[in-house]
Design a protein around this motif. Structure first.
Motif, short mmCIF file in Angstrom:
data_model
loop_
_atom_site.label_atom_id
_atom_site.label_comp_id
_atom_site.label_asym_id
_atom_site.label_seq_id
_atom_site.Cartn_x
_atom_site.Cartn_y
_atom_site.Cartn_z
N TRP A 84 0.86 -1.18 0.00
CA TRP A 84 0.00 0.00 0.00
C TRP A 84 0.89 1.22 0.00
N THR A 85 0.50 2.24 -0.76
CA THR A 85 1.34 3.43 -0.84
C THR A 85 0.66 4.58 -0.10
N TRP A 86 1.43 5.24 0.75
CA TRP A 86 0.90 6.28 1.64
C TRP A 86 1.64 7.58 1.46
N VAL A 87 0.91 8.67 1.60
CA VAL A 87 1.56 9.96 1.82
C VAL A 87 1.36 10.24 3.30
N LEU A 88 2.45 10.50 3.99
CA LEU A 88 2.35 10.89 5.40
C LEU A 88 2.57 12.39 5.46
N ALA A 89 1.62 13.08 6.03
CA ALA A 89 1.71 14.54 6.07
C ALA A 89 1.36 15.03 7.46
N SER A 90 2.00 16.13 7.84
CA SER A 90 1.68 16.72 9.14
C SER A 90 1.70 18.23 9.00
N PRO A 91 0.75 18.89 9.67
CA PRO A 91 0.76 20.36 9.62
C PRO A 91 1.85 20.94 10.53
N GLY A 92 2.62 20.07 11.20
CA GLY A 92 3.63 20.55 12.14
C GLY A 92 3.04 20.58 13.54
N GLY A 93 3.89 20.79 14.51
CA GLY A 93 3.45 20.79 15.91
C GLY A 93 3.32 19.36 16.42
N HIS A 94 2.94 19.26 17.68
CA HIS A 94 2.86 17.94 18.32
C HIS A 94 1.52 17.81 19.02
N LEU A 95 1.10 16.59 19.24
CA LEU A 95 -0.09 16.36 20.08
C LEU A 95 0.30 15.34 21.14
N SER A 96 -0.10 15.63 22.38
CA SER A 96 0.22 14.68 23.45
C SER A 96 -0.88 13.62 23.49
N THR A 97 -0.47 12.35 23.51
CA THR A 97 -1.45 11.26 23.50
C THR A 97 -2.43 11.36 24.68
N PRO A 98 -1.95 11.55 25.94
CA PRO A 98 -2.92 11.67 27.05
C PRO A 98 -3.88 12.83 26.85
N ALA A 99 -3.40 13.96 26.29
CA ALA A 99 -4.29 15.12 26.08
C ALA A 99 -5.38 14.76 25.07
N VAL A 100 -5.04 14.01 24.03
CA VAL A 100 -6.04 13.66 23.01
C VAL A 100 -7.08 12.70 23.60
N TYR A 101 -6.64 11.73 24.39
CA TYR A 101 -7.61 10.82 25.04
C TYR A 101 -8.50 11.60 26.01
N GLY A 102 -7.90 12.56 26.73
CA GLY A 102 -8.67 13.39 27.68
C GLY A 102 -9.75 14.16 26.93
N ARG A 103 -9.39 14.74 25.79
CA ARG A 103 -10.36 15.51 25.00
C ARG A 103 -11.44 14.58 24.44
N PHE A 104 -11.05 13.37 24.04
CA PHE A 104 -12.02 12.38 23.55
C PHE A 104 -13.06 12.11 24.64
N ASP A 105 -12.61 11.89 25.88
CA ASP A 105 -13.55 11.62 26.99
C ASP A 105 -14.50 12.80 27.18
N GLU A 106 -13.93 14.02 27.12
CA GLU A 106 -14.78 15.22 27.29
C GLU A 106 -15.83 15.29 26.19
N LEU A 107 -15.40 15.07 24.95
CA LEU A 107 -16.34 15.17 23.82
C LEU A 107 -17.47 14.14 23.94
N MET A 108 -17.13 12.93 24.38
CA MET A 108 -18.16 11.89 24.53
C MET A 108 -19.19 12.31 25.58
N LEU A 109 -18.68 12.92 26.67
CA LEU A 109 -19.59 13.43 27.73
C LEU A 109 -20.48 14.53 27.18
#
Ligand code: ATP
Length: 316
Positions: free
Chosen positions: A178-203
């Motif tokens: 499979w052929t992929w383009v991997l792209a990023s707008p730059g910057g970083h995301l913290s995994t715990p912060a993303v899971y935390g936001r996921f929990d908030e959104l579900m609530l």
């Protein structure tokens, strides 16, 4: 009388080099939190051709050095996953020797591509050999799981379904590459912060997540049959909305890829790298040109999956 060869002690190794791939997640379904605080996952990992290379050499003490071909700060203290892997191996196997560990990074840092996990996987394999422990793959995977949920997959490679916290793996049959383009707008995301936001959104939206999420059977079928268009339609990440809300340019980048003729596009893991599926290499370069030309990407490269897991490339 012929003298029988005598087995002396094995010659000590002066260098072991192990290469481990980064990963993307083709789907990531997030479920409830278990008793130890981990979200239950059903995710399809896919190893791609970006590699971390770990070199270990004998030393009295543990030392770490890093060279990097990607932007992002890599900790050099005890929190570094390569050092944590070395210390875990010392503790569990009563090793008193040290090692000079060098990590050469190609996988974006904090990009949702498991670079630190690949370092931990490669370090465990390399030191198990340098220190003469010769641990079996199962034992190495168990140690890896104690360091991080993505570590066992960096050892296994190719494409695999991850259940539990992601470390309960079963290989997935795939047809072709499979052929992929991997792209990023730059910057970083913290995994715990993303899971935390996921929990908030579900609530916020009052959505109950399943206790144990189910894998996507259609995606597994697309992988088995080599159907690139079907695979594109099944790319999915439950964390994507959370990642979008924490990174202002991410949603635009996914939309741009989707409207530029990609077979599909999805945030990998906790982001902000996105995986864009192309029909073939020419199509991938065309998409990479569009994404880079938009001025919205910090990183953009073309690669293939699925590639093998961590491999010893030099031992001597
Ligand atoms: P995760 O595995 O948490 O999803 P990721 O794949 O997004 O992470 P990584 O590059 O593995 O990204 O690193 C996540 C964080 O882990 C970094 O911000 C960094 O502080 C820390 N880290 C520890 N060891 C390493 C390492 N060897 N390489 C990169 N980051 C490391």
């Amino acid at each position: 009388m012929t003298a029988l060869p005598v087995d002396g002690p094995p010659t000590p190794l002066s260098r072991v080099v192990v290469r481990a791939p980064g990963k993307i997640n083709l789907s990531l379904a997030v479920g409830g939190v278990d008793g130890r605080g981990y979200h239950q996952l059903a995710t399809v990992f896919h190893a791609v051709g970006l590699y971390e290379t770990v070199t270990v050499q004998p030393s009295d003490v543990l030392t770490l050095s890093v060279t990097s071909h990607v932007v992002g700060d890599v900790p050099l203290d005890d929190s570094n996953l390569a050092l944590r892997a070395a210390k875990l191996l010392q503790e569990r196997h009563g090793v008193t020797a040290g090692a000079a560990i060098h990590v050469d990074k190609e996988v974006p840092v904090a990009g949702g591509m498991g670079g630190g996990s690949a370092d931990a996987a490669a370090t465990l394999i390399a030191l198990s050999r340098l220190w003469g422990l010769r641990l079996a793959p199962d034992e190495l995977r168990r140690l890896g799981a104690d360091l991080g949920a993505d570590v066992p997959f960096a050892m296994l490679g190719h494409t695999a379904l991850g259940r539990g916290k992601g470390d309960d793996l079963s290989s997935v049959l795939t047809s072709g590459d499979w052929t992929w383009v991997l792209a990023s707008p730059g910057g970083h995301l913290s995994t715990p912060a993303v899971y935390g936001r996921f929990d908030e959104l579900m609530l916020e939206i009052g959505r109950e997540v399943p206790r144990i999420p189910e894998p996507d059977a259609i995606q597994l079928q697309a992988l088995r049959s080599g159907d690139v268009h079907l695979l594109g339609q099944t790319l999915h990440n439950d964390l994507q909305a959370a990642a979008f809300s924490l990174h202002e340019h991410l949603e635009d980048l996914v939309t741009l890829a989707e409207t530029s003729g990609a077979c599909g596009a999805v945030v990998s893991g906790s982001g902000p790298t996105i995986a864009v599926l192309a029909r073939d290499r020419d199509h991938a370069h065309e998409l990479a040109g569009i994404l880079s030309g938009s001025g919205r990407v910090g990183l953009c490269l073309v690669t293939e999956g699925s590639v093998p897991g961590a491999k010893v490339v030099v031992e001597g």
